[in-house]
Write an enzyme that holds these catalytic residues in place. Structure first.
Site, PDB file in Angstrom:
ATOM      1  N   TYR A   1       0.876  -1.175   0.000  1.00  0.00           N
ATOM      2  CA  TYR A   1       0.000   0.000   0.000  1.00  0.00           C
ATOM      3  C   TYR A   1       0.914   1.225   0.000  1.00  0.00           C
ATOM      4  O   TYR A   1       1.659   1.437   0.948  1.00  0.00           O
ATOM      5  CB  TYR A   1      -0.870   0.038   1.259  1.00  0.00           C
TER       6      TYR A   1
ATOM      7  N   PRO B   1     -12.373   0.167  -0.816  1.00  0.00           N
ATOM      8  CA  PRO B   1     -11.628  -1.099  -0.789  1.00  0.00           C
ATOM      9  C   PRO B   1     -10.275  -1.026  -0.079  1.00  0.00           C
ATOM     10  O   PRO B   1      -9.612  -2.037   0.081  1.00  0.00           O
ATOM     11  CB  PRO B   1     -11.474  -1.457  -2.261  1.00  0.00           C
TER      12      PRO B   1
ATOM     13  N   LYS C   1     -12.361  -4.902   2.998  1.00  0.00           N
ATOM     14  CA  LYS C   1     -13.432  -5.358   3.886  1.00  0.00           C
ATOM     15  C   LYS C   1     -14.730  -5.737   3.181  1.00  0.00           C
ATOM     16  O   LYS C   1     -15.573  -6.411   3.772  1.00  0.00           O
ATOM     17  CB  LYS C   1     -13.745  -4.257   4.906  1.00  0.00           C
TER      18      LYS C   1
ATOM     19  N   TYR D   1      -7.238  -5.355  10.089  1.00  0.00           N
ATOM     20  CA  TYR D   1      -7.063  -5.841   8.718  1.00  0.00           C
ATOM     21  C   TYR D   1      -7.358  -7.341   8.638  1.00  0.00           C
ATOM     22  O   TYR D   1      -8.058  -7.787   7.711  1.00  0.00           O
ATOM     23  CB  TYR D   1      -5.628  -5.563   8.237  1.00  0.00           C
TER      24      TYR D   1
HETATM   25  P1  FAS Z   1     -22.517  -8.028  -5.230  1.00  0.00           P
HETATM   26  O1  FAS Z   1     -22.725  -6.647  -5.770  1.00  0.00           O
HETATM   27  O2  FAS Z   1     -21.234  -8.741  -5.480  1.00  0.00           O
HETATM   28  O3  FAS Z   1     -23.670  -8.996  -5.784  1.00  0.00           O
HETATM   29  C1  FAS Z   1     -25.003  -8.549  -5.918  1.00  0.00           C
HETATM   30  C2  FAS Z   1     -25.625  -9.311  -7.065  1.00  0.00           C
HETATM   31  O4  FAS Z   1     -27.011  -8.931  -7.150  1.00  0.00           O
HETATM   32  C3  FAS Z   1     -24.990  -8.961  -8.404  1.00  0.00           C
HETATM   33  O5  FAS Z   1     -24.585 -10.125  -9.086  1.00  0.00           O
HETATM   34  C4  FAS Z   1     -26.095  -8.223  -9.152  1.00  0.00           C
HETATM   35  O6  FAS Z   1     -26.081  -8.479 -10.554  1.00  0.00           O
HETATM   36  C5  FAS Z   1     -27.345  -8.780  -8.506  1.00  0.00           C
HETATM   37  N1  FAS Z   1     -28.507  -7.884  -8.584  1.00  0.00           N
HETATM   38  C6  FAS Z   1     -28.505  -6.549  -8.454  1.00  0.00           C
HETATM   39  N2  FAS Z   1     -29.769  -6.079  -8.599  1.00  0.00           N
HETATM   40  C7  FAS Z   1     -30.575  -7.164  -8.825  1.00  0.00           C
HETATM   41  C8  FAS Z   1     -31.957  -7.329  -9.047  1.00  0.00           C
HETATM   42  N3  FAS Z   1     -32.798  -6.299  -9.073  1.00  0.00           N
HETATM   43  N4  FAS Z   1     -32.431  -8.588  -9.246  1.00  0.00           N
HETATM   44  C9  FAS Z   1     -31.584  -9.645  -9.206  1.00  0.00           C
HETATM   45  N5  FAS Z   1     -30.254  -9.562  -9.007  1.00  0.00           N
HETATM   46  C10 FAS Z   1     -29.765  -8.316  -8.814  1.00  0.00           C
HETATM   47  N6  FAS Z   1     -14.195  -5.517  -1.996  1.00  0.00           N
HETATM   48  C11 FAS Z   1     -12.971  -5.839  -1.524  1.00  0.00           C
HETATM   49  O7  FAS Z   1     -12.876  -6.400  -0.434  1.00  0.00           O
HETATM   50  N7  FAS Z   1     -11.835  -5.534  -2.268  1.00  0.00           N
HETATM   51  C12 FAS Z   1     -11.924  -4.925  -3.503  1.00  0.00           C
HETATM   52  O8  FAS Z   1     -10.915  -4.658  -4.144  1.00  0.00           O
HETATM   53  C13 FAS Z   1     -13.181  -4.596  -4.028  1.00  0.00           C
HETATM   54  N8  FAS Z   1     -13.300  -4.005  -5.270  1.00  0.00           N
HETATM   55  C14 FAS Z   1     -14.552  -3.683  -5.730  1.00  0.00           C
HETATM   56  C15 FAS Z   1     -14.731  -3.066  -6.995  1.00  0.00           C
HETATM   57  C16 FAS Z   1     -16.004  -2.729  -7.468  1.00  0.00           C
HETATM   58  C17 FAS Z   1     -16.167  -2.072  -8.830  1.00  0.00           C
HETATM   59  C18 FAS Z   1     -17.140  -2.985  -6.670  1.00  0.00           C
HETATM   60  C19 FAS Z   1     -18.531  -2.596  -7.146  1.00  0.00           C
HETATM   61  C20 FAS Z   1     -16.988  -3.598  -5.420  1.00  0.00           C
HETATM   62  C21 FAS Z   1     -15.687  -3.956  -4.952  1.00  0.00           C
HETATM   63  N9  FAS Z   1     -15.502  -4.583  -3.716  1.00  0.00           N
HETATM   64  C22 FAS Z   1     -14.289  -4.910  -3.226  1.00  0.00           C
HETATM   65  C23 FAS Z   1     -16.599  -4.921  -2.906  1.00  0.00           C
HETATM   66  C24 FAS Z   1     -17.169  -6.191  -3.433  1.00  0.00           C
HETATM   67  O9  FAS Z   1     -16.203  -7.205  -3.384  1.00  0.00           O
HETATM   68  C25 FAS Z   1     -18.391  -6.462  -2.624  1.00  0.00           C
HETATM   69  O10 FAS Z   1     -18.149  -6.238  -1.232  1.00  0.00           O
HETATM   70  C26 FAS Z   1     -18.926  -7.839  -2.816  1.00  0.00           C
HETATM   71  O11 FAS Z   1     -19.132  -8.028  -4.182  1.00  0.00           O
HETATM   72  C27 FAS Z   1     -20.201  -7.940  -1.994  1.00  0.00           C
HETATM   73  O12 FAS Z   1     -20.888  -9.037  -2.409  1.00  0.00           O
HETATM   74  P2  FAS Z   1     -22.484  -8.978  -2.511  1.00  0.00           P
HETATM   75  O13 FAS Z   1     -23.023  -8.352  -1.295  1.00  0.00           O
HETATM   76  O14 FAS Z   1     -22.878 -10.353  -2.889  1.00  0.00           O
HETATM   77  O15 FAS Z   1     -22.819  -7.942  -3.670  1.00  0.00           O
HETATM   78  C1  PHB Z   2      -7.340  -6.681  -4.495  1.00  0.00           C
HETATM   79  O1  PHB Z   2      -8.240  -6.515  -5.349  1.00  0.00           O
HETATM   80  O2  PHB Z   2      -6.449  -7.536  -4.617  1.00  0.00           O
HETATM   81  C2  PHB Z   2      -7.345  -5.807  -3.269  1.00  0.00           C
HETATM   82  C3  PHB Z   2      -8.185  -4.705  -3.230  1.00  0.00           C
HETATM   83  C4  PHB Z   2      -8.198  -3.902  -2.098  1.00  0.00           C
HETATM   84  C5  PHB Z   2      -7.345  -4.208  -1.028  1.00  0.00           C
HETATM   85  C6  PHB Z   2      -6.514  -5.308  -1.077  1.00  0.00           C
HETATM   86  C7  PHB Z   2      -6.512  -6.118  -2.211  1.00  0.00           C
HETATM   87  O3  PHB Z   2      -7.344  -3.402   0.074  1.00  0.00           O
END
Ligand code: FAS
Ligand code: PHB
Length: 391
Positions: free
Chosen positions: A201, A293, A297, A384
């Site tokens: 980081y 992110p 978490k 963490y």
């Molecule tokens: P999700 O958003 O993964 O899943 C929800 C699902 O519901 C999706 O598949 C969607 O298509 C579906 N859905 C939505 N509306 C609907 C409807 N009306 N009808 C039916 N289905 C529907 N977390 C990290 O820890 N590290 C990261 O680096 C990180 N990067 C991320 C980058 C991005 C661009 C995003 C958006 C999130 C990121 N996150 C990251 C967080 C991510 O990992 C989420 O915490 C994780 O996907 C959460 O999982 P769900 O709660 O299942 O939600």
């Molecule tokens: C990863 O996508 O690998 C990732 C993202 C955010 C973090 C750590 C790892 O804080």
């Protein structure tokens, strides 16, 4: 059609919940708006806390994670060109994290659900939730133009930040807490060997950078960029050049560049909706909260919610409503600690263009204190790797 629990969303929250309920004999259906390929194509999280690893084992989907995942015992903070290692094992009495991409985790869950012959409807459109404030909630959706209705005992809103479940709660029944950050993360995935054994980081005056990975052969990098940036304005070469500017000479020398297999910009937001239960409908995962992110978490909080929700629903079918009555309070106590940590890590490691000079200096002093203090490093490490459950 009738099921005990209708799960909206086939992301990590929905699929882990489906697996845990299946193992307890509770029948479910999962409704997902997108195709499986679309869901798998979203490159997201990479770090699993031990509690998430344990939950995946409990759900019976941990085999490939243990075979291919990378246990990590620490991270490095690169501040002003100086590295400071945060020794998870030494600071937390042996705890560590697992590097295993959300894409692979979701694939494992999809395959397990299909192998068990459980019902999942992909490309479910016009999903709507009804009568969740009664004992007879219903879910409607269309598939290939045909309308369907599901009667159920409970609705699990696992449909992410832009889903329909939270949006269906009357405004006066929900409180939203939000902070939007004035920058985003430009992420790049490449089939190149990682720049270091552990995550780096980096705080730099040009902006934050993160060196992560998915395996020994696939790397994940992030750059803090202004919200005005467009991903199409970032060629691979421009990305690699900017990343080099934010790393130290040791990392630059070790950096292996290659063509991006994915590149995207994600906005950063802190968000919590309270409560997380509305009669017979429960929100879990990103449907209820979002973290920047920086603290890794997001996925882990989704797993944490689902751990509470699966136990509560199984308890209900065993004759007790204690779990469902305490679901929201138990989740929120843990969520807010993770929200605080993610907000704190984001404030400490990013360059805020409009922060006044005093605040910027105070944040630099706080980071300097944390990396040179046993108490500071311990606080960072224990948050963490994931705080223990206070069941
Ligand atoms: P999700 O958003 O993964 O899943 C929800 C699902 O519901 C999706 O598949 C969607 O298509 C579906 N859905 C939505 N509306 C609907 C409807 N009306 N009808 C039916 N289905 C529907 N977390 C990290 O820890 N590290 C990261 O680096 C990180 N990067 C991320 C980058 C991005 C661009 C995003 C958006 C999130 C990121 N996150 C990251 C967080 C991510 O990992 C989420 O915490 C994780 O996907 C959460 O999982 P769900 O709660 O299942 O939600
Ligand atoms: C990863 O996508 O690998 C990732 C993202 C955010 C973090 C750590 C790892 O804080």
């Amino acid at each position: 059609m009738r099921v005990q629990v209708a799960i909206i969303g086939a992301g990590p929250a929905g699929l882990i919940l489906g697996q845990l309920l299946h193992k307890a004999g509770v029948d479910t259906i999962v409704l997902e708006a997108q195709t499986p390929e679309y869901v798998l194509g979203r490159i997201r999280a990479g770090v699993l806390e031990q509690v998430a690893v344990d939950l995946l084992d409990e759900a019976g989907v941990g085999a490939r994670m243990h075979a291919e995942g990378l246990p990590h015992k620490g991270i490095e903070l690169l501040i002003g060109g100086v590295r400071h290692r945060i020794d998870f094992v030494g600071l937390t009495g042996g705890k560590q994290v697992m590097i295993y991409g959300q894409t692979e985790l979701t694939r494992d869950l999809m395959e397990a659900r299909a192998a068990a012959g459980l019902k999942t409807v992909y490309e479910a459109k016009e999903v709507s939730v009804h009568d969740f404030d009664s004992d007879h909630p219903r879910v409607r959706y269309t598939k290939d133009g045909v309308g369907h209705e599901i009667e159920c005992d409970f609705i699990a809103g696992c449909d992410g930040f832009h889903g329909v479940c939270r949006a269906s709660v009357p405004q006066n029944a929900i409180a939203n807490f939000e902070r939007v950050y004035p920058f985003g993360w430009l992420g790049l995935l490449s089939d190149t060997s990682p720049v270091s054994e552990e995550l780096i980081y980096a705080k730099h005056e040009r902006g934050f950078a993160l060196c992560s990975m998915r395996s020994h052969f696939r790397s994940r990098y992030y750059l803090q960029v202004p919200l005005t940036e467009k991903v199409e304005e970032w060629s691979d070469d421009r990305f690699w050049d900017e990343l080099r500017r934010r790393l130290d000479s040791q990392a630059v020398a070790a950096l292996v560049t290659g063509p991006s297999i994915e590149k995207s910009i994600a906005p950063l937001r802190s968000f919590v909706a309270e409560p997380m239960r509305f009669g017979r409908m429960f929100l879990a995962g990103d449907a209820a909260h979002i973290v920047p992110p920086t603290g890794a978490k997001g996925l882990n909080l989704a797993a944490s919610d689902v751990r509470y929700l699966s136990r509560a629903l199984v308890e209900f079918y065993g004759g007790s409503s204690t779990g469902i009555n305490h679901y929201s309070a138990r989740c929120l106590r843990r969520i807010w600690k993770a929200e605080r940590f993610s907000w704190w890590m984001t404030n400490l490691l990013h360059f805020f263009p409009d922060t006044n000079s005093f605040d910027q200096k105070a944040l630099e002093a706080e980071l300097d204190y944390v990396v040179h203090s046993l108490a500071g490093r311990t606080m960072l490490a224990e948050n963490y790797v994931g705080l223990p459950f206070d069941d």
